[in-house]
Motif scaffolding. Structure first.
Motif, PDB file in Angstrom:
ATOM      1  N   UNK A  80       0.838  -1.208   0.000  1.00 53.09           N
ATOM      2  CA  UNK A  80       0.000   0.000   0.000  1.00 53.09           C
ATOM      3  C   UNK A  80       0.866   1.249   0.000  1.00 53.09           C
ATOM      4  N   UNK A  81       0.326   2.353  -0.499  1.00 48.58           N
ATOM      5  CA  UNK A  81       0.975   3.641  -0.289  1.00 48.58           C
ATOM      6  C   UNK A  81       0.043   4.564   0.501  1.00 48.58           C
ATOM      7  N   UNK A  82      -0.990   3.935   1.128  1.00 41.74           N
ATOM      8  CA  UNK A  82      -1.934   4.706   1.941  1.00 41.74           C
ATOM      9  C   UNK A  82      -1.762   4.341   3.410  1.00 41.74           C
ATOM     10  N   UNK A  83      -0.558   4.015   3.796  1.00 40.87           N
ATOM     11  CA  UNK A  83      -0.308   3.544   5.155  1.00 40.87           C
ATOM     12  C   UNK A  83      -0.647   4.610   6.186  1.00 40.87           C
ATOM     13  N   UNK A  84      -1.162   4.171   7.337  1.00 41.01           N
ATOM     14  CA  UNK A  84      -1.495   5.128   8.400  1.00 41.01           C
ATOM     15  C   UNK A  84      -0.657   4.874   9.650  1.00 41.01           C
ATOM     16  N   UNK A  85       0.287   3.971   9.588  1.00 40.81           N
ATOM     17  CA  UNK A  85       1.079   3.627  10.760  1.00 40.81           C
ATOM     18  C   UNK A  85       2.538   3.496  10.319  1.00 40.81           C
ATOM     19  N   UNK A  86       3.445   4.191  11.004  1.00 42.27           N
ATOM     20  CA  UNK A  86       4.852   4.179  10.591  1.00 42.27           C
ATOM     21  C   UNK A  86       5.574   2.926  11.055  1.00 42.27           C
ATOM     22  N   UNK A  87       4.918   2.118  11.900  1.00 45.33           N
ATOM     23  CA  UNK A  87       5.637   0.986  12.470  1.00 45.33           C
ATOM     24  C   UNK A  87       4.856  -0.325  12.346  1.00 45.33           C
ATOM     25  N   UNK A  88       3.668  -0.344  12.931  1.00 43.89           N
ATOM     26  CA  UNK A  88       2.857  -1.574  12.877  1.00 43.89           C
ATOM     27  C   UNK A  88       2.375  -1.769  11.437  1.00 43.89           C
ATOM     28  N   UNK A  89       2.670  -2.945  10.902  1.00 42.39           N
ATOM     29  CA  UNK A  89       2.388  -3.179   9.476  1.00 42.39           C
ATOM     30  C   UNK A  89       0.905  -3.403   9.217  1.00 42.39           C
TER      31      UNK A  89
END
Ligand code: CAA
Length: 459
Positions: A80-89
């Protein structure tokens, strides 16, 4: 050992923005969207959907339709490139939702990560998982690769008319019913570029639209050159003697930020390939000479983009060329079917290429084409920027799956957004509880919690 795509499922949110309504809202000509970009409708997420929910819905569909249990899945990747979390995948969010159906801890044996490289990362995930299977690590299990995105651009920007949202889940194994990947041909090209990027904390990307179009073309051309060498070495093509690599590809699926980009890319690659072949003379006799193609995009890009005359004359050539019978024949036979779904749904970023693949199978099958044994080429592009070209061959089991494909039924009845509703959705003015549609039997956000402990609850 073979490796490939055994099945594919699509989840598209049930709200859409009509191209005509958008055009009225922003005062642009609707024919620019419909004819210029190939955009008829853009799927939109409701206020209770995020990319993880879309991904989980696509996963659940493919697991249920194949009667799979979590024990059958050894890898679950989300690209995805719509990620909302910098750590938890994002795949862990998806597993959390699936465990509400299959029981807590049911995916504990499974591995996987979230992958990111704009729209190309799903292709890297497919490649890595195919190699996991080829290496004999799967031990009878399947890999699930899910591509999920919400393509959202700033209000009033040129990208706003190329939005969309959705997820696609692909089941991979060593006896694929749909498509077996050609081994040792996957070709990549990569370069540090700033055509389209989304800095930390920003919801929408920074976009240099025309620059991104041009880089897309240049990067896929570079990857195609490498593919050509690898495909010749592996014996699946034999270029020279008047033949182009594209002659060996029965159907081409390109990344589709908007449907017309596929046609632009095909025209560019055909021009690139045919230029050294005897058949090009016949084309040039009809349409005249093109402007030279820029050699080094980094050195020349600003002058090219600033040079209206160059862009205009090249565009004019492209228009003349795409109207020739020679190009139309290639377009209709190799590409047109892959664009149908994109024009109904819009941009799905990572999932766009695979929606095109799904579209080709469904609409070619409907036309009565026999796809078994046909070679499908894939042209993947991610801004920033990287391209990947790879191919595969359609397997006998595809017929059983193609018979049941019905994109319209899969998308289901959709609600056309009013201008006000669109502005509220785009402006994030509605909470999950205020969603426009009431959903049942699908994963949705029930609460958005911005405390460090939990971002939100999904049901
Ligand atoms: N009637 C019919 N056609 C019309 C028209 C009209 N009234 N007005 C314009 N057109 C045609 C134009 O001639 C053009 O066609 P050609 O390219 O064939 O000449 C087409 O409509 C688009 O017009 P413009 O190029 O003038 O459009 P624009 O500059 O306003 O916006 C865009 C186009 C740059 C792609 C913009 O939509 C954008 O920024 N999109 C987001 C970035 C993007 O999608 N980039 C693609 C490559 S990067 C990538 O692929 C990654 C990703 O997923 C984002």
């Amino acid at each position: 050992m073979a490796a490939g795509i055994d099945d594919i499922s699509v989840y598209i949110p049930k709200l859409y923005l009509d191209a005509g309504d958008y055009a009225l809202m922003r005062g642009v000509d609707a024919t620019k969207l419909r004819d210029g970009l190939g955009v008829n409708q853009m799927a939109m997420v409701d206020s209770n959907q995020d990319p993880a929910c879309l991904a989980a819905n696509a996963c659940l569909r493919i697991m249920q339709s194949n009667k799979l249990s979590p024990d059958d899945i050894g890898r679950l990747y989300v690209s995805t490139e719509s990620s909302f979390d910098e750590s938890k995948a994002m795949n862990s969010y998806v597993i959390g939702m699936l465990e509400q159906v299959y029981g807590q801890g049911s995916f504990e044996h499974c591995g996987g990560v979230e992958t990111k490289f704009a729209c190309v990362s799903g292709s890297y995930a497919l490649y890595d998982n195919a190699n996991w299977i080829r290496a004999g690590e799967a031990e009878g299990m399947n890999a699930l690769v899910v591509v999920s995105d919400i393509a959202k651009y700033d209000k009033g920007s040129s990208g706003e008319m190329t939005q969309g949202a959705g997820a696609i889940a692909m089941l991979l194994n060593d006896e694929p019913r749909l498509l077996a990947f050609d081994p040792k041909v996957t070709a990549t090209s990569i370069k540090d570029e700033y055509d389209f990027y989304r800095p930390f904390g920003k919801e929408t990307p920074i976009v240099h639209g025309q620059y991104s179009n041009l880089l897309y073309l240049i990067q896929v051309r570079n990857a195609l050159e490498i593919y050509k060498k690898k495909a010749a070495a592996s014996g699946i093509i034999s270029v020279g003697e008047g033949r182009s690599v594209l002659d060996y590809i029965d159907h081409l699926n390109m990344h589709l930020p908007y449907a017309k980009m596929g046609k632009k890319a095909l025209a560019y690659l055909v021009r690139h390939e045919w230029r050294s072949l005897p058949r090009w003379k016949g084309v040039i006799d009809k349409v005249g000479m093109p402007e030279p193609v820029p050699k080094d995009p980094r050195g020349t890009i600003e002058s090219i983009l600033g040079d209206a005359e160059f862009m205009e004359s090249d565009r004019e050539f492209q228009k003349r060329f795409t109207r020739t019978d020679e190009f139309q024949e290639v377009y209709e036979s190799k590409l047109a079917s892959s664009l149908v779904a994109s024009s109904m749904v819009g941009n799905l970023y990572t999932a766009s290429l695979y929606l095109g693949f799904r579209s080709t199978i469904e609409f070619e099958f409907q036309k009565g084409a026999d796809l078994e044994g046909q070679r499908f080429g894939f042209g993947s592009y991610g801004s920033g920027s990287s391209a990947m070209i790879f191919s595969g061959v359609i397997q006998p089991g595809y017929v059983q799956l193609a018979r049941d494909m019905n994109l319209e039924a899969e998308i289901g009845p959709r609600k056309r957004l009013s201008a006000d509703q669109y502005e509220m959705i785009h402006g994030n003015q509605l909470s999950p509880e205020e969603s426009i549609l009431s959903s049942s039997k699908e994963f949705v956000l029930v609460d958005v919690n911005t405390t460090p402990e939990s971002r939100g609850q999904r049901r």
